[in-house]
Design a protein around this motif. Structure first.
Motif, mmCIF file in Angstrom:
data_model
loop_
_atom_site.group_PDB
_atom_site.id
_atom_site.type_symbol
_atom_site.label_atom_id
_atom_site.label_comp_id
_atom_site.label_asym_id
_atom_site.label_seq_id
_atom_site.Cartn_x
_atom_site.Cartn_y
_atom_site.Cartn_z
ATOM 1 N N ASP A 29 12.729 -1.588 -4.249
ATOM 2 C CA ASP A 29 12.818 -0.475 -5.081
ATOM 3 C C ASP A 29 11.638 -0.267 -5.995
ATOM 4 N N SER A 30 10.643 -1.041 -5.845
ATOM 5 C CA SER A 30 9.489 -0.602 -6.718
ATOM 6 C C SER A 30 8.175 -1.208 -5.739
ATOM 7 N N PRO A 31 7.233 -0.515 -5.945
ATOM 8 C CA PRO A 31 6.075 -0.954 -5.238
ATOM 9 C C PRO A 31 5.598 -2.429 -5.779
ATOM 10 N N PHE A 32 6.036 -2.618 -7.028
ATOM 11 C CA PHE A 32 5.427 -4.311 -7.727
ATOM 12 C C PHE A 32 6.162 -5.147 -6.665
ATOM 13 N N LYS A 33 7.557 -4.978 -6.425
ATOM 14 C CA LYS A 33 8.399 -5.959 -6.183
ATOM 15 C C LYS A 33 7.827 -6.039 -4.725
ATOM 16 N N THR A 34 7.665 -5.118 -3.855
ATOM 17 C CA THR A 34 7.067 -5.215 -2.364
ATOM 18 C C THR A 34 5.694 -5.662 -2.041
ATOM 19 N N GLU A 109 -0.780 -1.635 -11.180
ATOM 20 C CA GLU A 109 -1.151 -0.111 -10.955
ATOM 21 C C GLU A 109 -2.057 0.541 -11.487
ATOM 22 N N THR A 110 -3.049 1.031 -10.961
ATOM 23 C CA THR A 110 -4.210 1.709 -11.759
ATOM 24 C C THR A 110 -3.897 3.539 -11.647
ATOM 25 N N PRO A 111 -4.892 4.026 -12.481
ATOM 26 C CA PRO A 111 -4.506 5.325 -12.404
ATOM 27 C C PRO A 111 -4.788 6.201 -11.157
ATOM 28 N N TYR A 112 -5.527 5.185 -9.995
ATOM 29 C CA TYR A 112 -5.784 5.874 -8.831
ATOM 30 C C TYR A 112 -4.613 5.069 -7.797
ATOM 31 N N SER A 113 -3.524 4.443 -8.266
ATOM 32 C CA SER A 113 -2.671 3.779 -7.362
ATOM 33 C C SER A 113 -1.721 4.774 -6.556
ATOM 34 N N TYR A 114 -1.793 6.012 -7.046
ATOM 35 C CA TYR A 114 -0.952 7.019 -6.194
ATOM 36 C C TYR A 114 -1.649 8.219 -5.937
ATOM 37 N N PRO A 115 -2.399 8.156 -4.642
ATOM 38 C CA PRO A 115 -3.468 9.076 -4.460
ATOM 39 C C PRO A 115 -2.754 10.325 -3.751
ATOM 40 N N GLN A 116 -1.354 10.153 -3.093
ATOM 41 C CA GLN A 116 -0.698 11.175 -2.686
ATOM 42 C C GLN A 116 0.890 10.922 -2.716
ATOM 43 N N GLU A 117 1.558 11.965 -2.708
ATOM 44 C CA GLU A 117 3.047 11.508 -3.035
ATOM 45 C C GLU A 117 3.604 10.661 -1.872
ATOM 46 N N LYS A 140 9.848 5.449 1.246
ATOM 47 C CA LYS A 140 10.783 6.123 2.045
ATOM 48 C C LYS A 140 11.697 6.993 1.016
ATOM 49 N N PRO A 141 11.512 8.340 0.815
ATOM 50 C CA PRO A 141 12.229 9.271 -0.017
ATOM 51 C C PRO A 141 13.865 9.071 0.055
ATOM 52 N N SER A 142 14.223 8.858 1.634
ATOM 53 C CA SER A 142 15.932 8.871 1.540
ATOM 54 C C SER A 142 16.648 7.445 0.975
ATOM 55 N N TRP A 146 10.057 1.064 -0.930
ATOM 56 C CA TRP A 146 8.459 0.982 -0.970
ATOM 57 C C TRP A 146 8.469 -0.064 0.227
ATOM 58 N N PHE A 147 7.588 0.337 1.320
ATOM 59 C CA PHE A 147 7.362 -0.331 2.189
ATOM 60 C C PHE A 147 5.778 -0.645 2.634
ATOM 61 N N LEU A 148 5.608 -1.778 3.117
ATOM 62 C CA LEU A 148 4.123 -2.245 3.431
ATOM 63 C C LEU A 148 3.385 -1.256 4.463
ATOM 64 N N VAL A 149 2.226 -0.726 4.258
ATOM 65 C CA VAL A 149 1.535 0.142 5.289
ATOM 66 C C VAL A 149 0.375 -0.825 5.694
ATOM 67 N N GLU A 150 -0.443 -1.540 4.670
ATOM 68 C CA GLU A 150 -1.681 -2.179 5.058
ATOM 69 C C GLU A 150 -1.845 -3.204 3.965
ATOM 70 N N ILE A 151 -2.358 -4.344 4.658
ATOM 71 C CA ILE A 151 -2.787 -5.584 3.889
ATOM 72 C C ILE A 151 -4.306 -5.442 3.781
#
Length: 167
Positions: A29-34, A109-117, A140-142, A146-151
């Motif tokens: 439920d948070s990008p930190f945890k994932t 997380e940095t000021p640039y961590s969220y480039p798009q919704e 995943k909004p529903s 937060w899920f992995l996209v790229e390492i």
């Protein structure tokens, strides 16, 4: 906006999907945890490749780890399994990247961590590198997970002192 950090502590690192799913961070439920779970799962690759990819599949959510990604991960870590442990507290080139227990990782997380919704790039710092390394995630909004996209954190780092002929 300043950098924000979260410290995540694991008493032990997961060795299979059941152990990973039993961790409170598996709520995703948070990008930190994932992010922390991705690094923790990668630490198992040397012991059990199949179990590691099963954990990463879970962390990828509706996607799965592609053959290309599996090969990339194996190539980046082959003979250099210390890379993933280098993100935990206490791991240094001098001690062959053996972390202290409990396993403690700081995710930033940095000021640039969220480039798009619904997308984020979170950062972890290796004691063997000069700059933080990223892990890209997608929300995943529903479900709010937060899920992995790229390492992006598997680039080379300083070799352990014991393996460095110039040390």
């Amino acid at each position: 906006m300043a950098n924000r950090e979260e410290t995540i502590i694991f008493n032990s690192l997961p060795e299979n999907l059941t152990a990973l799913q039993a961790l409170p961070e598996a709520s995703l439920d948070s990008p930190f945890k994932t992010t922390a779970l991705v690094v923790a799962a990668l630490c198992n690759l040397e012991k059990d490749e199949a179990a590691t990819f099963e954990m990463l599949d879970f962390l990828k959510g509706p996607d799965s780890v592609s053959m290309f990604e599996k090969q990339f991960i194996k190539e980046r870590l082959s003979g250099k399994y210390y890379k993933t442990f280098s993100y935990f507290a206490g791991a240094t080139p001098e001690n062959a990247y053996v972390p202290t227990k409990p396993y403690t990782i700081v995710v930033t997380e940095t000021p640039y961590s969220y480039p798009q919704e619904n997308y984020a790039t979170m950062y972890v710092t290796s004691s063997g590198a000069d700059s933080p390394r990223g892990i890209r995630l997608r929300k995943k909004p529903s479900t709010g997970q937060w899920f992995l996209v790229e390492i992006q954190c598997l680039s080379d780092i300083r070799v352990p002192v014991e393996a460095d002929p110039w040390a």
